[in-house]
Design a protein around this motif. Sequence first.
Motif, PDB file in Angstrom:
ATOM      1  N   VAL B 138     -21.783 -13.320 -32.424  1.00  0.00           N
ATOM      2  CA  VAL B 138     -21.911 -12.523 -31.199  1.00  0.00           C
ATOM      3  C   VAL B 138     -20.935 -11.356 -31.300  1.00  0.00           C
ATOM      4  O   VAL B 138     -19.744 -11.555 -31.514  1.00  0.00           O
ATOM      5  CB  VAL B 138     -21.579 -13.377 -29.954  1.00  0.00           C
ATOM      6  CG1 VAL B 138     -21.632 -12.513 -28.688  1.00  0.00           C
ATOM      7  CG2 VAL B 138     -22.547 -14.549 -29.853  1.00  0.00           C
ATOM      8  N   GLY B 148     -23.420  -9.145 -19.207  1.00  0.00           N
ATOM      9  CA  GLY B 148     -24.055  -9.275 -20.507  1.00  0.00           C
ATOM     10  C   GLY B 148     -24.276  -7.953 -21.237  1.00  0.00           C
ATOM     11  O   GLY B 148     -24.637  -7.954 -22.417  1.00  0.00           O
ATOM     12  N   LYS B 149     -24.054  -6.818 -20.519  1.00  0.00           N
ATOM     13  CA  LYS B 149     -24.126  -5.533 -21.226  1.00  0.00           C
ATOM     14  C   LYS B 149     -22.876  -5.439 -22.096  1.00  0.00           C
ATOM     15  O   LYS B 149     -21.775  -5.702 -21.640  1.00  0.00           O
ATOM     16  CB  LYS B 149     -24.167  -4.364 -20.235  1.00  0.00           C
ATOM     17  CG  LYS B 149     -25.501  -4.294 -19.494  1.00  0.00           C
ATOM     18  CD  LYS B 149     -25.429  -3.381 -18.291  1.00  0.00           C
ATOM     19  CE  LYS B 149     -26.626  -3.585 -17.373  1.00  0.00           C
ATOM     20  NZ  LYS B 149     -26.801  -5.019 -16.939  1.00  0.00           N
ATOM     21  N   VAL B 179     -21.381 -19.741 -30.317  1.00  0.00           N
ATOM     22  CA  VAL B 179     -21.065 -21.114 -29.916  1.00  0.00           C
ATOM     23  C   VAL B 179     -22.342 -21.819 -29.448  1.00  0.00           C
ATOM     24  O   VAL B 179     -23.077 -21.280 -28.612  1.00  0.00           O
ATOM     25  CB  VAL B 179     -20.018 -21.123 -28.774  1.00  0.00           C
ATOM     26  CG1 VAL B 179     -19.731 -22.552 -28.323  1.00  0.00           C
ATOM     27  CG2 VAL B 179     -18.747 -20.418 -29.210  1.00  0.00           C
TER      28      VAL B 179
HETATM   29  N1  LIG Z   1     -19.411 -16.510 -28.577  1.00  0.00           N
HETATM   30  C1  LIG Z   1     -20.502 -16.749 -27.848  1.00  0.00           C
HETATM   31  N2  LIG Z   1     -21.356 -17.728 -28.220  1.00  0.00           N
HETATM   32  C2  LIG Z   1     -22.475 -17.966 -27.505  1.00  0.00           C
HETATM   33  N3  LIG Z   1     -22.799 -17.312 -26.389  1.00  0.00           N
HETATM   34  C3  LIG Z   1     -21.981 -16.334 -25.950  1.00  0.00           C
HETATM   35  C4  LIG Z   1     -20.789 -16.018 -26.649  1.00  0.00           C
HETATM   36  N4  LIG Z   1     -20.163 -15.030 -25.961  1.00  0.00           N
HETATM   37  C5  LIG Z   1     -20.942 -14.742 -24.910  1.00  0.00           C
HETATM   38  N5  LIG Z   1     -22.036 -15.526 -24.886  1.00  0.00           N
HETATM   39  C6  LIG Z   1     -23.094 -15.517 -23.847  1.00  0.00           C
HETATM   40  O1  LIG Z   1     -23.173 -14.220 -23.269  1.00  0.00           O
HETATM   41  C7  LIG Z   1     -22.790 -14.251 -21.887  1.00  0.00           C
HETATM   42  C8  LIG Z   1     -22.043 -12.969 -21.543  1.00  0.00           C
HETATM   43  O2  LIG Z   1     -20.870 -12.882 -22.326  1.00  0.00           O
HETATM   44  P1  LIG Z   1     -19.503 -12.318 -21.689  1.00  0.00           P
HETATM   45  O3  LIG Z   1     -19.130 -13.166 -20.537  1.00  0.00           O
HETATM   46  O4  LIG Z   1     -18.495 -12.163 -22.755  1.00  0.00           O
HETATM   47  O5  LIG Z   1     -20.010 -10.862 -21.256  1.00  0.00           O
HETATM   48  P2  LIG Z   1     -19.824 -10.025 -19.934  1.00  0.00           P
HETATM   49  O6  LIG Z   1     -20.714  -8.823 -20.060  1.00  0.00           O
HETATM   50  O7  LIG Z   1     -18.402  -9.829 -19.686  1.00  0.00           O
HETATM   51  O8  LIG Z   1     -20.464 -10.965 -18.871  1.00  0.00           O
HETATM   52  P3  LIG Z   1     -20.268 -11.131 -17.302  1.00  0.00           P
HETATM   53  O9  LIG Z   1     -19.738  -9.874 -16.763  1.00  0.00           O
HETATM   54  O10 LIG Z   1     -21.670 -11.437 -16.861  1.00  0.00           O
HETATM   55  O11 LIG Z   1     -19.386 -12.319 -17.175  1.00  0.00           O
HETATM   56  C9  LIG Z   1     -21.966 -15.518 -21.749  1.00  0.00           C
HETATM   57  O12 LIG Z   1     -21.956 -15.974 -20.411  1.00  0.00           O
HETATM   58  C10 LIG Z   1     -22.723 -16.445 -22.714  1.00  0.00           C
HETATM   59  O13 LIG Z   1     -23.909 -16.933 -22.110  1.00  0.00           O
END
Ligand SMILES: Nc1ncnc2c1ncn2[C@@H]1O[C@H](COP(=O)(O)OP(=O)(O)OP(=O)(O)O)[C@@H](O)[C@H]1O
Lengths: 374, 374
Positions: B138, B148-149, B179
Amino acid sequence: MALRVGVIGGGQLARMMIAPAVELGLDLRVLAEDEGMSAGLAATAVGDYHDLDVVRAFVKDVDVVTFDHEHVPQDILRALVADGVAVHPGPDALQFAQDKLLMRARLAELGVPQPEWAPVRDATELQAFLDDHGGRAVVKTPRGGYDGKGVRVVRSGTDAADWFQALADGDALLVEELVGFVRELAQQVARRPGGQAVAYPVVETVQRDGVCAEVLAPAPQASERLVQLAEEIGRSIADGLGVTGMLAVELFETDDERILVNELAMRPHNSGHWSQDGAVTGQFEQHLRAVADLPLGDTTPRAPWSVMINILGGPQDGSLGDRFAAAMAGYPTAKIHTYGKAPRPGRKVGHVNVSGADLDDAVYVARAAAAHFD
Amino acid sequence: MALRVGVIGGGQLARMMIAPAVELGLDLRVLAEDEGMSAGLAATAVGDYHDLDVVRAFVKDVDVVTFDHEHVPQDILRALVADGVAVHPGPDALQFAQDKLLMRARLAELGVPQPEWAPVRDATELQAFLDDHGGRAVVKTPRGGYDGKGVRVVRSGTDAADWFQALADGDALLVEELVGFVRELAQQVARRPGGQAVAYPVVETVQRDGVCAEVLAPAPQASERLVQLAEEIGRSIADGLGVTGMLAVELFETDDERILVNELAMRPHNSGHWSQDGAVTGQFEQHLRAVADLPLGDTTPRAPWSVMINILGGPQDGSLGDRFAAAMAGYPTAKIHTYGKAPRPGRKVGHVNVSGADLDDAVYVARAAAAHFD
Ligand SMILES: Nc1ncnc2c1ncn2[C@@H]1O[C@H](COP(=O)(O)OP(=O)(O)OP(=O)(O)O)[C@@H](O)[C@H]1O
Ligand SMILES: Nc1ncnc2c1ncn2[C@@H]1O[C@H](COP(=O)(O)OP(=O)(O)OP(=O)(O)O)[C@@H](O)[C@H]1O
Ligand SMILES: [Mg+2]
Ligand SMILES: [Mg+2]
């Protein structure tokens, strides 16, 4: 566009509508009596609600009008209705919360149980009522009383001489039998314009010096029969008077298991503050739903017991803020609600809610938290 | 004088601080990005938080500064601290919520369990990481991602070519092992400046299309060991990074009962909305208590189970108001929270909380109420 709910009066009841209005997405607008009142955050106008022009200007920009108190004169309310404004509760209902003599007469028509009563115009009429009722009675000014002001226990026809003197021509005082109640209760009902109504469980209210001091919800040791009776009385008054919004029915429980209506409030009421934290739908949210004609919320308690204690007057020393912090530090389960009012002895400046599975515990914690303000 | 809490950012998190601020008697002041934002009612200023003069003018009239989001630049935050302003969380803590590479490095120092990770500057470095981790990983932009962006699953070193190209000189992307989690969890902790901290029960979060869709509180079928481990991780991060206010730790639960930290938020978080109705102290009240350095409130759930479902996007037809009314009519136990935002597909415009003794029932009611918005 969010529905705009206008509240006349800027006190703590209007203030406590702000939180649920924000969550429900209602645009709350308050006509406050002064700058810097409890509901100041939502005040969009400041002015005198006795002035029809002031009120008309305020309601121009709202979809529905409701109240922080019951003091808006009937002629103002009727002018608004004639203008086509949605007023909840409307003047036809509200008059019975504004005038205790009108209320007694109307409840008698509805067959609702209440203390024996009479209108009395002078000391002779009062003495006659006393003679028929064991020499003691309660005299009330029909209008404008609150927190026990305008209520007096009398033993002689002359004990209310000052009030008789102040009466306008044709007006009367209300006299009631002195009820030997075992406790006081309150029943709340919310009703929408179309008639949908929901009831809260009946609660016990404890007054001190004529002011509501404590509320226990639901009323402890209330029989199923008592609970149902209170709900029936509440619903029949809400329907019978066409109340819209929250109705509170203050009740006396007698030692022979009767309940008698003391008086009515058509707005959120001190006896319902417990529901902010203790019920699925708090009374302020419920009032907004009802006056905005939205579906009503569930009234189920969130915990077996909830206790509300009023915070009265001001601290002798130390700021109110420091007192709150001390109460919070000692009692992390206590929900503290402040009214943003300058403290003055005897003035309601906030309240504490505590919920739990054990009534004695909840009472203890609520009292201990509130004691920081004595 | 009421304590003045300034919030930078006028979104729904600032909006949901209004209700508890009113009840606690805190004077909430919001610096909103625009007119008519979610927290508009409390907006005392409108302006760009990237402009130090704008921020300085805003904080002049507040006692403590906190945030609706994590986007205020470090140089602005550090200038405020140098001016002597109380900023919670402070820049030293907040940097770890602003930059996922900084966070990974710091959590490694603290010995907190997390996915394997590396900074990668180009396709060759990314390919090397892929070769060591089964060919899948990832990639994340360290800064500015949300919902998720800025998160992408890659299988080849060239899958992130566009992001590498956009990198400033010396910057890197974050790569993490993919993961294989069995579910996602979130742990919340509130911490005061002096170090007093309280933890909420760990919850399960369900994401759809990279956006938090549902939260189950507490996390179902969580072993005592898991609950304690999550709390320990949350507390050690709050202490280790010196967080003030609410901290949310997003977690992965693996099939071998490990939990790994995904990322951090230092503010009220979507995973904690359930607590508004489902805990003795909701996260917005708790955040205010913590940043205002007031004693923290009890975090005990008010019901065995609470479920939160986000309302995304806009209705196809019928106003949002009509949808809310229909949801309320069908589900009187559903607590509906609206953000006062114009509906747009995929945009979070509100959420529904439902609490109860039966998890399946609560999930059913919450989903059914939320379905009125699909
Ligand atoms: N290392 C990883 N392995 C598997 N899935 C992952 C991993 N990192 C992120 N994800 C998936 O992607 C989603 C979004 O990742 P992350 O929380 O880092 O991003 P974000 O854009 O800051 O999200 P948000 O603002 O919605 O919390 C996680 O909730 C998970 O479902
Ligand atoms: N008929 C009665 N017999 C015995 N006690 C009475 C009677 N009427 C009133 N009281 C007592 O006086 C209190 C105040 O009376 P009432 O509610 O009519 O006045 P109020 O000024 O409108 O009060 P509040 O605004 O506090 O509700 C009651 O709560 C009750 O304790
Ligand atoms: Mg009364
Ligand atoms: Mg995330």
